[in-house]
Design a protein around this motif. Structure first.
Motif, PDB file in Angstrom:
ATOM      1  N   PRO A 169       3.539  17.201 -28.177  1.00  0.00           N
ATOM      2  CA  PRO A 169       2.202  17.743 -28.473  1.00  0.00           C
ATOM      3  C   PRO A 169       1.099  16.856 -27.898  1.00  0.00           C
ATOM      4  CG  PRO A 169       3.157  16.711 -30.422  1.00  0.00           C
ATOM      5  CD  PRO A 169       4.233  16.732 -29.388  1.00  0.00           C
ATOM      6  N   VAL A 170       0.055  17.519 -27.405  1.00  0.00           N
ATOM      7  CA  VAL A 170      -1.119  16.810 -26.881  1.00  0.00           C
ATOM      8  C   VAL A 170      -2.363  17.489 -27.436  1.00  0.00           C
ATOM      9  CG1 VAL A 170       0.046  16.072 -24.776  1.00  0.00           C
ATOM     10  CG2 VAL A 170      -1.151  18.255 -24.816  1.00  0.00           C
ATOM     11  N   ALA A 171      -3.500  16.839 -27.254  1.00  0.00           N
ATOM     12  CA  ALA A 171      -4.752  17.405 -27.738  1.00  0.00           C
ATOM     13  C   ALA A 171      -5.121  18.658 -26.942  1.00  0.00           C
ATOM     14  CB  ALA A 171      -5.865  16.355 -27.624  1.00  0.00           C
ATOM     15  N   VAL A 172      -5.871  19.562 -27.574  1.00  0.00           N
ATOM     16  CA  VAL A 172      -6.276  20.814 -26.943  1.00  0.00           C
ATOM     17  C   VAL A 172      -7.151  20.544 -25.726  1.00  0.00           C
ATOM     18  CG1 VAL A 172      -7.544  22.969 -27.283  1.00  0.00           C
ATOM     19  CG2 VAL A 172      -6.136  22.048 -29.132  1.00  0.00           C
ATOM     20  N   GLY A 173      -6.871  21.249 -24.620  1.00  0.00           N
ATOM     21  CA  GLY A 173      -7.721  21.174 -23.439  1.00  0.00           C
ATOM     22  C   GLY A 173      -7.470  20.007 -22.520  1.00  0.00           C
ATOM     23  N   LEU A 174      -6.412  19.194 -22.761  1.00  0.00           N
ATOM     24  CA  LEU A 174      -6.187  18.015 -21.945  1.00  0.00           C
ATOM     25  C   LEU A 174      -5.104  18.214 -20.888  1.00  0.00           C
ATOM     26  CD1 LEU A 174      -6.379  15.092 -24.549  1.00  0.00           C
ATOM     27  CD2 LEU A 174      -8.160  15.975 -23.035  1.00  0.00           C
ATOM     28  N   LYS A 175      -4.151  19.090 -21.122  1.00  0.00           N
ATOM     29  CA  LYS A 175      -3.027  19.224 -20.218  1.00  0.00           C
ATOM     30  C   LYS A 175      -2.750  20.697 -19.911  1.00  0.00           C
ATOM     31  CE  LYS A 175      -1.630  14.860 -19.892  1.00  0.00           C
ATOM     32  NZ  LYS A 175      -1.496  14.135 -18.607  1.00  0.00           N
ATOM     33  N   ALA A 176      -2.133  20.914 -18.741  1.00  0.00           N
ATOM     34  CA  ALA A 176      -1.637  22.243 -18.367  1.00  0.00           C
ATOM     35  C   ALA A 176      -0.119  22.171 -18.245  1.00  0.00           C
ATOM     36  CB  ALA A 176      -2.255  22.674 -17.030  1.00  0.00           C
ATOM     37  N   ILE A 177       0.574  23.296 -18.443  1.00  0.00           N
ATOM     38  CA  ILE A 177       2.035  23.308 -18.394  1.00  0.00           C
ATOM     39  C   ILE A 177       2.520  23.198 -16.957  1.00  0.00           C
ATOM     40  CG2 ILE A 177       4.095  24.684 -18.890  1.00  0.00           C
ATOM     41  CD1 ILE A 177       2.657  25.922 -21.202  1.00  0.00           C
ATOM     42  N   ASP A 178       3.400  22.250 -16.732  1.00  0.00           N
ATOM     43  CA  ASP A 178       4.014  22.079 -15.418  1.00  0.00           C
ATOM     44  C   ASP A 178       4.999  23.221 -15.152  1.00  0.00           C
ATOM     45  OD1 ASP A 178       5.623  21.172 -13.206  1.00  0.00           O
ATOM     46  OD2 ASP A 178       4.854  19.160 -13.604  1.00  0.00           O
ATOM     47  N   ALA A 179       5.061  23.674 -13.910  1.00  0.00           N
ATOM     48  CA  ALA A 179       6.001  24.734 -13.543  1.00  0.00           C
ATOM     49  C   ALA A 179       7.445  24.339 -13.808  1.00  0.00           C
ATOM     50  CB  ALA A 179       5.817  25.104 -12.071  1.00  0.00           C
ATOM     51  N   TYR A 180       7.715  23.037 -13.902  1.00  0.00           N
ATOM     52  CA  TYR A 180       9.062  22.551 -14.185  1.00  0.00           C
ATOM     53  C   TYR A 180       9.588  23.115 -15.500  1.00  0.00           C
ATOM     54  CZ  TYR A 180      12.763  19.266 -15.547  1.00  0.00           C
ATOM     55  OH  TYR A 180      13.947  18.724 -15.967  1.00  0.00           O
ATOM     56  N   LEU A 181       8.678  23.327 -16.475  1.00  0.00           N
ATOM     57  CA  LEU A 181       9.089  23.821 -17.783  1.00  0.00           C
ATOM     58  C   LEU A 181       9.442  25.306 -17.765  1.00  0.00           C
ATOM     59  CD1 LEU A 181       6.721  22.125 -20.398  1.00  0.00           C
ATOM     60  CD2 LEU A 181       9.172  21.784 -20.073  1.00  0.00           C
ATOM     61  N   ALA A 182       9.159  25.995 -16.672  1.00  0.00           N
ATOM     62  CA  ALA A 182       9.415  27.434 -16.607  1.00  0.00           C
ATOM     63  C   ALA A 182      10.886  27.760 -16.833  1.00  0.00           C
ATOM     64  CB  ALA A 182       8.948  27.996 -15.264  1.00  0.00           C
ATOM     65  N   GLN A 183      11.773  26.878 -16.379  1.00  0.00           N
ATOM     66  CA  GLN A 183      13.216  27.135 -16.524  1.00  0.00           C
ATOM     67  C   GLN A 183      13.669  27.083 -17.979  1.00  0.00           C
ATOM     68  OE1 GLN A 183      15.635  23.873 -14.930  1.00  0.00           O
ATOM     69  NE2 GLN A 183      13.776  22.607 -14.836  1.00  0.00           N
ATOM     70  N   TYR A 184      12.830  26.462 -18.840  1.00  0.00           N
ATOM     71  CA  TYR A 184      13.194  26.360 -20.254  1.00  0.00           C
ATOM     72  C   TYR A 184      12.399  27.326 -21.126  1.00  0.00           C
ATOM     73  CZ  TYR A 184      15.134  21.975 -18.545  1.00  0.00           C
ATOM     74  OH  TYR A 184      15.826  21.031 -17.838  1.00  0.00           O
TER      75      TYR A 184
END
Length: 337
Positions: A169-184
């Motif tokens: 978990p991270v704070a709201v608005g700080l990070k975007a999901i990496d395409a690497y996580l798409a496989q999961y």
């Protein structure tokens, strides 16, 4: 222009009408359809509509047809004639009891090269300018949307460091999901809406399957309740009706007692000629047995003479009675020894 169609509900083949229309004829033509069943026109349909199957495989469902006694009217709307070739029209009649009849006919749609591609005569430049103006309006609209989105998201672009490739978990608005996580990631297409998968870890079960499983559990519980009641009833019949012969003590009965009345399992000591195996018997030992088979009671009597006039050796007689639908019937005596 009106075109009459008469269909036979008893004929499952497609009626080839040879009617031919051209793309763009919608609004100018209509069908008047009547359906016969066993020689009489159908008048009791609650609803009627047509499903068109186009040459390219597209299916167009028409609006409900208006009805006048036994005639159903359908005016073309346009999309029915979008593809040239042979078109199959399936007339559906729906009745109040939920039943539906299907009767098919075909017609031809001719190609019109100017269909949806023509416009009225006028100055060429003004028409071209109109197209340019329309395009500019759309461009301006898209530009305004871009400006709105930029104001909400911000003008600073994402960098590699802004990407998140874990579930931490991270704070709201700080990070975007990496395409690497798409496989999961789980998408809707991964869900399985049946109970047939046997390999673990392949796909999650759709929540909609939960109701199906619950309905099956409810039905099974209901069936088990009925089965339990049936077993209890059968057990009561068996335990209350079958009386095994374990007592070898003979019951002395009154002289002259009717043999037919000896129907309960046990041993009896009797002297009587009423329905006796023979007329010259003296004292007789009678054994009565009963068995329950496939819903029917079977009772047997075995009579063993203990003394008779002129007897050289004891004789043994047997007979039986069946109980079918609560009706008893004794057979004749048979000498077995």
């Amino acid at each position: 222009m009106n075109y009459d169609i008469e269909l036979n509900a008893n004929d499952s083949s497609v009626l080839e009408t040879q009617y031919a229309f051209t793309q763009g004829d919608y609004g100018q033509i209509q069908f008047s359809i009547r359906v016969k069943a066993d020689g009489a026109y159908v008048t009791n349909a609650q609803r009627a509509y047509i499903v068109f199957t186009l040459p390219n495989g597209y299916v167009v469902t028409g609006a409900d047809m208006t009805k006048s006694v036994a005639t159903y009217t359908y005016p073309f709307q346009g999309s029915e004639l979008q593809v040239p070739g042979t078109i199959v029209a399936d007339v559906k009649l729906v009745y109040t009891d939920g039943q539906m009849s299907s009767n098919k006919f075909s017609f031809i749609c001719r190609y019109d090269p100017l269909h949806d591609k023509s416009f009225n005569a006028g100055p060429y430049i003004s028409q071209l300018q109109q197209i340019v103006d329309d395009g500019q309006i759309k461009i301006n609209y898209l530009q305004s949307l871009i400006e709105i989105l930029q104001g909400e998201v911000g003008e600073t672009g994402l960098t590699k460091n802004d990407l998140q490739s874990t579930r931490d978990p991270v704070a709201v608005g700080l990070k975007a999901i990496d395409a690497y996580l798409a496989q999961y990631m789980l998408i809707k297409g991964d869900l399985v809406n049946n109970a047939l998968t046997t390999i673990a870890g392949v796909a999650p079960l759709d929540a909609a399957m939960g109701k199906t499983l619950q309905d099956q559990i409810t039905t099974t519980n209901s069936n088990l309740t009925g089965l339990s009641s049936t077993v209890d009833s059968l057990s009561t019949d068996i335990t209350s009706g079958i009386k095994p012969v374990t007592n070898r003590t003979a019951n002395f009965v009154t002289d002259g007692t009717d043999y037919d009345t000896l129907s309960q399992p046990g041993w009896y000591y009797i002297y009587s000629t009423v329905h006796a195996p023979a007329s010259n018997l003296g004292r007789v030992l009678v054994r009565v047995e009963s068995i329950y088979v496939s819903g029917v009671w079977y009772t047997t009597q075995k009579a063993i003479e203990l003394y008779s006039v002129g007897a050289i050796q004891p004789k043994v007689y047997e007979r039986w009675v069946t109980n079918i639908n609560d009706t008893f019937s004794w057979t004749s005596w048979i000498q077995t020894v």
